[in-house]
Design an enzyme around this catalytic site. Sequence first.
Site, PDB file in Angstrom:
ATOM      1  N   ASP A  70     -30.314 -17.190  17.965  1.00 63.72           N
ATOM      2  CA  ASP A  70     -29.452 -17.516  16.820  1.00 63.72           C
ATOM      3  C   ASP A  70     -29.044 -18.980  16.827  1.00 63.72           C
ATOM      4  OD1 ASP A  70     -29.318 -14.923  15.751  1.00 63.72           O
ATOM      5  OD2 ASP A  70     -27.766 -14.347  17.188  1.00 63.72           O
TER       6      ASP A  70
ATOM      7  N   HIS B 142     -20.540  -9.195   4.427  1.00 59.02           N
ATOM      8  CA  HIS B 142     -19.101  -9.468   4.390  1.00 59.02           C
ATOM      9  C   HIS B 142     -18.365  -8.476   3.501  1.00 59.02           C
ATOM     10  CE1 HIS B 142     -21.097 -13.292   5.377  1.00 59.02           C
ATOM     11  NE2 HIS B 142     -20.141 -13.343   6.285  1.00 59.02           N
TER      12      HIS B 142
END
Length: 763
Positions: free
Chosen positions: A608, A703
């Site tokens: 990442d 989200h």
Amino acid sequence: MTKIHNLGFPRIGAKRELKFALESYWQGQSSRDELKTLGQQLRQRHWQLQAGLDSVPVGDFAYYDQVLDMSFTLGNLPERVRDFHGDALDNYFRVARGRSADSANDADDCCAGVAAGEMTKWFDTNYHYIVPEFSAATEFKLDASRLLEQLGEAKAQGVTTKPVLIGPVTYLWLGKAKDDSDKLALLPKLLPVYAELLDTLAAEGVEWVQIDEPILVTELDAVWQNAFVTAYRQLADCPVKLLLATYFGQLAENRSLTANLPVAGLHVDAINGSDDVEPLIDQLPAGKVLSLGVINGRNIWKTDLNAVLDWLEPLAQQLGERLWLAPSCSLLHVPVDLDSEQKLDAEIKSWLAFAKQKLEELRQLSTALNQGRAAVKAELDANRAAIEARRLSARVNNPAIKAALAGITPQMAQRKSPYAQRAVKQVALLKLPKFPTTTIGSFPQTAEIRLARSQFKSGKLDEAGYKAAMRAEIARCVREQEALGLDVLVHGEAERNDMVEYFGEQLDGYAFSQSGWVQSYGSRCVKPPILFGDISRPRPMTIEWIGYAQSLTGKPMKGMLTGPVTILNWSFVRDDQPRSVTCKQLALAIREEVLDLESVGIGVIQIDEAALREGLPLRRSQWQAYLDWAVESFRITTGGVTDETQIHTHMCYSEFNDIIAAIADMDADAITIETSRSDMELLDAFEHFNYPNEIGPGVYDIHSPNIPSAQHIVALMSKAAECIPTERLWVNPDCGLKTRQWDEVIPALAQMVAAAKTLRATL
Ligand code: GLN
Ligand code: ZN
């Protein structure tokens, strides 16, 4: 006499008191008066801590964000909250956080749902501000009540006050014209409000006002440069002295412009802009005060006071009364008080300074300048000893790592074959369907996981018990993914508290504070780990968990690591070597982990780099140098694996246009990115660049608790397929799922898998 002052103090509180008070108020568990009382206590306490300065900042305290405070001071409220009839502080929180319609406890129109203001990064820091909103019709109207109230409190406390404002040009620059109008055209309407504000402050007996214009350290075109001239000519007649403050970098080509603005004083960042200082002094008109930011407001290291004095003493001779000293920028970006650290290793602690300690350093510097070094001999000697100890410490310097770094060859940053050849081998080995499905790494961090972790940390749960709990979570996660029919599985990251801290804790060269919190936005804080020494990896960090996960399934298990650039950008890092060197040390450590994962049979490894973009320097002219070493670091982590091992990376943001070449240069076999909210538009950057490798454009926004429909996902992916050949497309969510609940994750991923099946059948 050299005067000392401060540009701003952290408002969150040494124990994050403001965070807890805000959250309790938002949850309806405490009253507005209680919150306001706490705010007042914090301000008082912080002025008390700064009382030794010649002036203290007033107005740097904000309940949520100092830019939003400025918007309210200037009467620039977003259209959608203007006719709110309730309390002003509540309206302020409505802009800061938004409010959903169903949470309104009142049927009144004014309490219906309202969208939060957009949030974005404050220059190159990890602080986020609420973006001012403009349109061609924007009008400003002074509301000085907040400042006057705080000024009154400070005066009552007997400190010399220096109100802090965001300057008019920076204020406009920070905002966004919602109608695409020219926001700079608002300057003539804005300046009278600033003038009125300065008059108001003068009427309160204020002598100096700090007016922050940090955009002067960025590249400005002529229109913006001219705006400075216009603005400060117009404010020149105001009956206060302006200290124009710049920070975070060098003035460089804006130096002469800045030096000659008609203000009484200028503050510059003498840490990040030290090369500027001497030429600036040559250009500075006689009589103008020069405040030098000589204490680093962006890191947690002790200042080398003797070295700073060697540099300052001749300048003090030259400037006399005109020299002021301060931290380089507001101390908002450092933790409050090192004295609260009980567990930090004593040796490392002796090398550090948080906000309170930095102000003490400032006091010692001014005493040494004003009364001679002998007046603070003991302090200076102690400081020298600490600096020397750190410099020579065997915990900081590890010759083996320095040698490993010197031994990095270009081959180490180079995969064995180009992507096209690797892809053929990977297809043969992994046997994935078209539109393979995967996730970004984390699965829900449930209350049980957090409880097990906190019990393990406090000793209530032994290591065997903790490991058993995590294994059970991993097994559940694998089972669920198999049941869903995902193609490339993950272990779910149950054992990770945080994607940087988890690795920092296992690397040598890292230390952790207990209360080193720094505000990120609103009530949210981060506690960056402290990277103090040469980095090494004493033992494998993830093999046990990921190997276990792979043992449970015949499907490919994706190994999950955080990349070196992200670890670097989310830590407090050492100041005694270039960031690029530190980053490469991290890269070597992660490279070892990658090779270990490969050796236990993990064929897909994701590294990442969520924070790669945010490390970009403020000046574009410095971008390439950063991207060069950042990309090289990433490539060092991946360069050792065989062609068959598939490397993924993930980045959770959507602005790729200006860094796409660097992204391609990272040469990951696959990249997963955030796209769903932009309706796949950001794939344009990849298409125009002819991005050669595989892409997983996120198909739903993690989200939000909303469950996406398969139909919508098919539509998004069909759009993606117009830009990118289908054999190079992956299907995955936007980001990790750790903040979601299982009962949201399962149906969402089921829709995603169903969508992939439709895509395979139709495209
Ligand atoms: N692998 C991480 C996760 O899924 C990535 C998080 C991130 O991009 N911020 O949680
Ligand atoms: Zn992400």
